[in-house]
Design a protein around this motif. Structure first.
Motif, PDB file in Angstrom:
ATOM      1  N   ALA A 121       0.702  -1.152  -0.142  1.00  0.00           N
ATOM      2  CA  ALA A 121       0.112   0.028  -0.099  1.00  0.00           C
ATOM      3  C   ALA A 121       0.809   1.197  -0.022  1.00  0.00           C
ATOM      4  CB  ALA A 121      -0.853   0.218   1.199  1.00  0.00           C
ATOM      5  N   SER A 122       1.987   1.326   0.746  1.00  0.00           N
ATOM      6  CA  SER A 122       3.054   2.422   1.025  1.00  0.00           C
ATOM      7  C   SER A 122       3.599   2.639  -0.545  1.00  0.00           C
ATOM      8  CB  SER A 122       3.926   2.062   1.873  1.00  0.00           C
ATOM      9  OG  SER A 122       3.310   2.002   3.172  1.00  0.00           O
ATOM     10  N   ILE A 123       3.897   1.579  -1.233  1.00  0.00           N
ATOM     11  CA  ILE A 123       4.434   1.755  -2.398  1.00  0.00           C
ATOM     12  C   ILE A 123       3.531   2.273  -3.434  1.00  0.00           C
ATOM     13  CG2 ILE A 123       5.443   0.398  -4.365  1.00  0.00           C
ATOM     14  CD1 ILE A 123       6.821  -1.597  -2.354  1.00  0.00           C
ATOM     15  N   GLY A 124       2.151   1.614  -3.395  1.00  0.00           N
ATOM     16  CA  GLY A 124       1.275   2.024  -4.333  1.00  0.00           C
ATOM     17  C   GLY A 124       1.257   3.510  -4.396  1.00  0.00           C
ATOM     18  N   ILE A 125       1.226   4.336  -3.066  1.00  0.00           N
ATOM     19  CA  ILE A 125       0.569   5.437  -2.950  1.00  0.00           C
ATOM     20  C   ILE A 125       1.813   6.508  -3.772  1.00  0.00           C
ATOM     21  CG2 ILE A 125       1.793   6.232  -1.063  1.00  0.00           C
ATOM     22  CD1 ILE A 125      -1.618   6.967  -1.599  1.00  0.00           C
ATOM     23  N   ILE A 126       3.080   6.015  -4.220  1.00  0.00           N
ATOM     24  CA  ILE A 126       3.646   6.731  -5.047  1.00  0.00           C
ATOM     25  C   ILE A 126       2.922   7.192  -6.288  1.00  0.00           C
ATOM     26  CG2 ILE A 126       5.865   6.663  -6.556  1.00  0.00           C
ATOM     27  CD1 ILE A 126       6.849   4.545  -4.717  1.00  0.00           C
ATOM     28  N   GLY A 127       2.164   6.343  -6.885  1.00  0.00           N
ATOM     29  CA  GLY A 127       1.272   6.795  -7.846  1.00  0.00           C
ATOM     30  C   GLY A 127       0.202   8.005  -7.692  1.00  0.00           C
ATOM     31  N   ALA A 128       0.160   8.541  -6.362  1.00  0.00           N
ATOM     32  CA  ALA A 128      -0.963   9.488  -6.069  1.00  0.00           C
ATOM     33  C   ALA A 128      -0.208  10.674  -6.732  1.00  0.00           C
ATOM     34  CB  ALA A 128      -0.807   9.657  -4.624  1.00  0.00           C
ATOM     35  N   ALA A 129       1.025  10.509  -7.166  1.00  0.00           N
ATOM     36  CA  ALA A 129       1.847  11.934  -7.559  1.00  0.00           C
ATOM     37  C   ALA A 129       1.919  12.995  -6.834  1.00  0.00           C
ATOM     38  CB  ALA A 129       1.289  12.295  -9.174  1.00  0.00           C
ATOM     39  N   ASP A 130       1.857  12.578  -5.603  1.00  0.00           N
ATOM     40  CA  ASP A 130       1.827  14.019  -4.395  1.00  0.00           C
ATOM     41  C   ASP A 130       2.822  13.605  -3.180  1.00  0.00           C
ATOM     42  OD1 ASP A 130       0.979  15.360  -2.408  1.00  0.00           O
ATOM     43  OD2 ASP A 130      -0.876  15.153  -2.686  1.00  0.00           O
ATOM     44  N   GLY A 131       3.886  14.153  -3.097  1.00  0.00           N
ATOM     45  CA  GLY A 131       4.880  13.600  -2.333  1.00  0.00           C
ATOM     46  C   GLY A 131       4.547  13.796  -0.794  1.00  0.00           C
ATOM     47  N   PRO A 132       3.868  14.730  -0.319  1.00  0.00           N
ATOM     48  CA  PRO A 132       3.399  14.874   1.077  1.00  0.00           C
ATOM     49  C   PRO A 132       2.374  13.598   1.559  1.00  0.00           C
ATOM     50  CG  PRO A 132       3.280  17.073   0.309  1.00  0.00           C
ATOM     51  CD  PRO A 132       3.559  16.156  -0.831  1.00  0.00           C
ATOM     52  N   THR A 133       1.599  13.211   0.322  1.00  0.00           N
ATOM     53  CA  THR A 133       0.738  12.209   0.708  1.00  0.00           C
ATOM     54  C   THR A 133       1.439  10.849   0.819  1.00  0.00           C
ATOM     55  OG1 THR A 133      -1.161  13.162  -0.415  1.00  0.00           O
ATOM     56  CG2 THR A 133      -1.257  10.878  -0.159  1.00  0.00           C
ATOM     57  N   ALA A 134       2.490  10.743   0.148  1.00  0.00           N
ATOM     58  CA  ALA A 134       3.362   9.346  -0.017  1.00  0.00           C
ATOM     59  C   ALA A 134       4.108   9.388   1.204  1.00  0.00           C
ATOM     60  CB  ALA A 134       4.112   9.654  -1.133  1.00  0.00           C
ATOM     61  N   ILE A 135       4.569  10.485   1.811  1.00  0.00           N
ATOM     62  CA  ILE A 135       5.314  10.505   3.111  1.00  0.00           C
ATOM     63  C   ILE A 135       4.230  10.405   4.347  1.00  0.00           C
ATOM     64  CG2 ILE A 135       6.520  12.056   5.006  1.00  0.00           C
ATOM     65  CD1 ILE A 135       7.608  13.436   2.418  1.00  0.00           C
ATOM     66  N   PHE A 136       2.941  10.845   4.446  1.00  0.00           N
ATOM     67  CA  PHE A 136       2.162  10.362   5.334  1.00  0.00           C
ATOM     68  C   PHE A 136       1.676   9.319   5.369  1.00  0.00           C
ATOM     69  CE2 PHE A 136      -2.128  10.403   7.067  1.00  0.00           C
ATOM     70  CZ  PHE A 136      -2.112  11.457   8.227  1.00  0.00           C
ATOM     71  N   VAL A 137       1.424   8.448   4.477  1.00  0.00           N
ATOM     72  CA  VAL A 137       0.716   7.102   4.448  1.00  0.00           C
ATOM     73  C   VAL A 137       1.918   6.248   4.477  1.00  0.00           C
ATOM     74  CG1 VAL A 137      -0.075   5.439   2.703  1.00  0.00           C
ATOM     75  CG2 VAL A 137      -1.242   7.488   2.687  1.00  0.00           C
ATOM     76  N   SER A 138       3.098   6.317   3.884  1.00  0.00           N
ATOM     77  CA  SER A 138       4.168   5.190   4.062  1.00  0.00           C
ATOM     78  C   SER A 138       4.740   5.428   5.726  1.00  0.00           C
ATOM     79  CB  SER A 138       5.286   5.400   3.211  1.00  0.00           C
ATOM     80  OG  SER A 138       5.962   6.748   3.045  1.00  0.00           O
ATOM     81  N   ASN A 139       4.601   6.582   6.075  1.00  0.00           N
ATOM     82  CA  ASN A 139       5.128   6.929   7.503  1.00  0.00           C
ATOM     83  C   ASN A 139       4.379   5.847   8.511  1.00  0.00           C
ATOM     84  OD1 ASN A 139       7.230   7.807   9.410  1.00  0.00           O
ATOM     85  ND2 ASN A 139       5.278   8.977  10.336  1.00  0.00           N
ATOM     86  N   GLN A 140       3.075   5.712   8.196  1.00  0.00           N
ATOM     87  CA  GLN A 140       2.075   5.090   9.146  1.00  0.00           C
ATOM     88  C   GLN A 140       2.106   3.624   8.739  1.00  0.00           C
ATOM     89  OE1 GLN A 140      -1.898   6.529  10.192  1.00  0.00           O
ATOM     90  NE2 GLN A 140      -1.234   8.550   9.564  1.00  0.00           N
ATOM     91  N   LEU A 141       2.276   3.227   7.529  1.00  0.00           N
ATOM     92  CA  LEU A 141       2.315   1.765   7.194  1.00  0.00           C
ATOM     93  C   LEU A 141       3.213   1.087   7.071  1.00  0.00           C
ATOM     94  CD1 LEU A 141      -0.730   1.838   4.392  1.00  0.00           C
ATOM     95  CD2 LEU A 141      -0.869   1.433   6.860  1.00  0.00           C
ATOM     96  N   ALA A 142       4.455   1.711   6.520  1.00  0.00           N
ATOM     97  CA  ALA A 142       5.713   1.028   6.409  1.00  0.00           C
ATOM     98  C   ALA A 142       6.963   2.027   6.629  1.00  0.00           C
ATOM     99  CB  ALA A 142       5.781   0.122   4.795  1.00  0.00           C
ATOM    100  N   ASP A 143       7.156   2.408   7.549  1.00  0.00           N
ATOM    101  CA  ASP A 143       8.192   3.392   7.699  1.00  0.00           C
ATOM    102  C   ASP A 143       9.667   3.128   7.504  1.00  0.00           C
ATOM    103  OD1 ASP A 143       8.664   2.013   9.952  1.00  0.00           O
ATOM    104  OD2 ASP A 143       8.676   3.579  11.464  1.00  0.00           O
ATOM    105  N   ASN A 144       9.751   1.818   7.456  1.00  0.00           N
ATOM    106  CA  ASN A 144      11.173   1.285   6.898  1.00  0.00           C
ATOM    107  C   ASN A 144      11.428   1.560   5.513  1.00  0.00           C
ATOM    108  OD1 ASN A 144       8.918  -0.640   6.685  1.00  0.00           O
ATOM    109  ND2 ASN A 144      10.604  -2.091   5.658  1.00  0.00           N
ATOM    110  N   LEU A 145      10.313   1.835   4.550  1.00  0.00           N
ATOM    111  CA  LEU A 145      10.335   2.122   3.200  1.00  0.00           C
ATOM    112  C   LEU A 145      10.383   3.663   2.835  1.00  0.00           C
ATOM    113  CD1 LEU A 145       8.194  -0.799   1.677  1.00  0.00           C
ATOM    114  CD2 LEU A 145      10.630  -0.526   2.187  1.00  0.00           C
TER     115      LEU A 145
END
Length: 373
Positions: free
Chosen positions: A135-159
């Motif tokens: 899910a964290s990788i998929g959010i890269i497709g949002a084309a939105d850096g802050p959203t990608a940071i927000f989501v990945s920090n909660q779901l997979a901060d190691n990535l």
């Protein structure tokens, strides 16, 4: 003497590679002007965190833990999601939703152009990532850096490191990626379709009610997305209410500038060689590209589907503008339309789809958090 040369003798090959990557990021930001507000501080940060015994990271000095400044900022601004959310206030204040309010059906393209997110989640799971990482990788497709940071920090901060680099790098490469993706699924004749545009005034009341209504709808549909949607809409309310121009200008300028500096430097904590240099990083970067391409293709195919039922045809390139990379994507679409037909003006439709993508991407991020957190 030994102390002076210790840095040279203890540096690893991985750290040298990361320093080179940092220099490349700075080159892309300065020379090519690709997202310079993020890539330049992120590139310098990659240098800072990869020196042996660097003081910007927490170290044990003479048996005592000395907390590094970047670790302090990371814990205060990234771990708490504070920096990405503050960025959203500035983004909201920058966006004019007028073109979308003139053509509300453009919201459909914002939704359709999130296809790449969920497609990539499935592909990442197939390649062995767990559901939160996918899910964290998929959010890269949002084309939105802050959203990608927000989501990945909660779901997979190691990535977080590779996801952030991929997200901002591909945002900067929209003028290269999107034409390739669009031409894969359209004909020259389709790209030449003209769309008549009638300018309509949007009342001040409508502009004020829009961010409020979007916040209420998001609260019921995906309440976990409210930090993202709420801060974005708050910024837009500052812009449109007419009595807070000073705060709106501050959000667009001082706030965004300061937080961009801190965000770029702080995210480099995750660009340490031992965390970044691995096969997983290469896969994340590859899947990020897949997400971007499939977002554009998904929007185009949705427009082509609508054309089967419409007398007045939609230029299918408009669908690709539904990604969140505003305003780059809409400019790319207009440029491609002009290349095919110098008299073809689709910019306002593309802008409408583009700003709808900003809303859709944060809601998509909220849905991922709701499903998988």
């Amino acid at each position: 003497m030994e102390t002076l040369i210790q840095g040279f003798t203890s540096i690893t090959g991985g750290q040298i590679i990361m320093m080179i990557i940092g220099c490349i990021l700075m080159y892309l930001g300065i020379k090519k002007e690709y997202e310079p507000t993020l890539l330049v501080p992120m590139g310098l940060g990659a240098l800072l965190v990869n020196f042996p015994g660097t003081g910007v990271l927490t170290q044990i000095v003479n048996g005592t833990e000395a907390e590094g400044v970047l670790d302090v900022l990371f814990n205060a601004g990234i771990s708490t999601e504070l920096f990405p959310l503050l960025i959203f206030i500035g983004i909201g204040a920058m966006i004019d939703f007028g073109p979308l309010l003139q053509n509300p059906f453009m919201l459909l393209f914002g939704a359709a152009a999130q296809f790449g997110i969920f497609f990539t989640v499935i592909v990442a799971i197939f390649f062995g990532f767990d559901i939160n990482e996918a899910a964290s990788i998929g959010i890269i497709g949002a084309a939105d850096g802050p959203t990608a940071i927000f989501v990945s920090n909660q779901l997979a901060d190691n990535l977080l490191g590779p996801i952030t680099v991929a997200a901002y790098s591909y945002m900067a490469l929209v003028p290269i990626i999107q034409p390739f993706a669009i031409k894969l699924v359209t004909t020259k004749r389709e790209r030449q379709i003209r769309m008549n545009y009638k300018a309509e005034n949007v009342s001040k009341m409508t502009r004020i009610l829009f961010p409020i209504c979007i916040t209420i709808i998001a609260g019921f549909i995906a309440p976990i997305s409210l930090p993202l949607v709420g801060f974005l809409m708050f910024g837009n309310l500052l812009r449109e209410c007419g009595v807070l121009d000073r705060l709106s200008n501050s959000a667009q300028n001082e706030l965004v500038n300061i937080i961009s500096i801190l965000l770029g430097l702080t995210i480099s904590v995750k660009l340490q060689a031992d965390q970044f240099l691995n096969l997983q990083t290469l896969l994340i970067i590859a899947f990020g590209l897949v997400a971007f391409v499939m977002d554009s293709i998904g929007g185009v195919l949705f427009a082509k589907l609508l054309n089967l039922f419409r007398k007045e045809k939609i230029n299918p390139m408009i669908g690709a503008a539904g990604i969140s990379a505003f305003p780059m994507s809409s400019r790319v679409i207009q440029k491609m339309a002009t290349e095919e037909d110098p008299q073809n003006f689709v910019l306002m439709y593309a802008v409408g789809a583009n700003v709808s993508g900003q809303i859709a991407s944060v809601i998509a991020g909220g849905l991922l958090l709701a499903f998988f957190s």
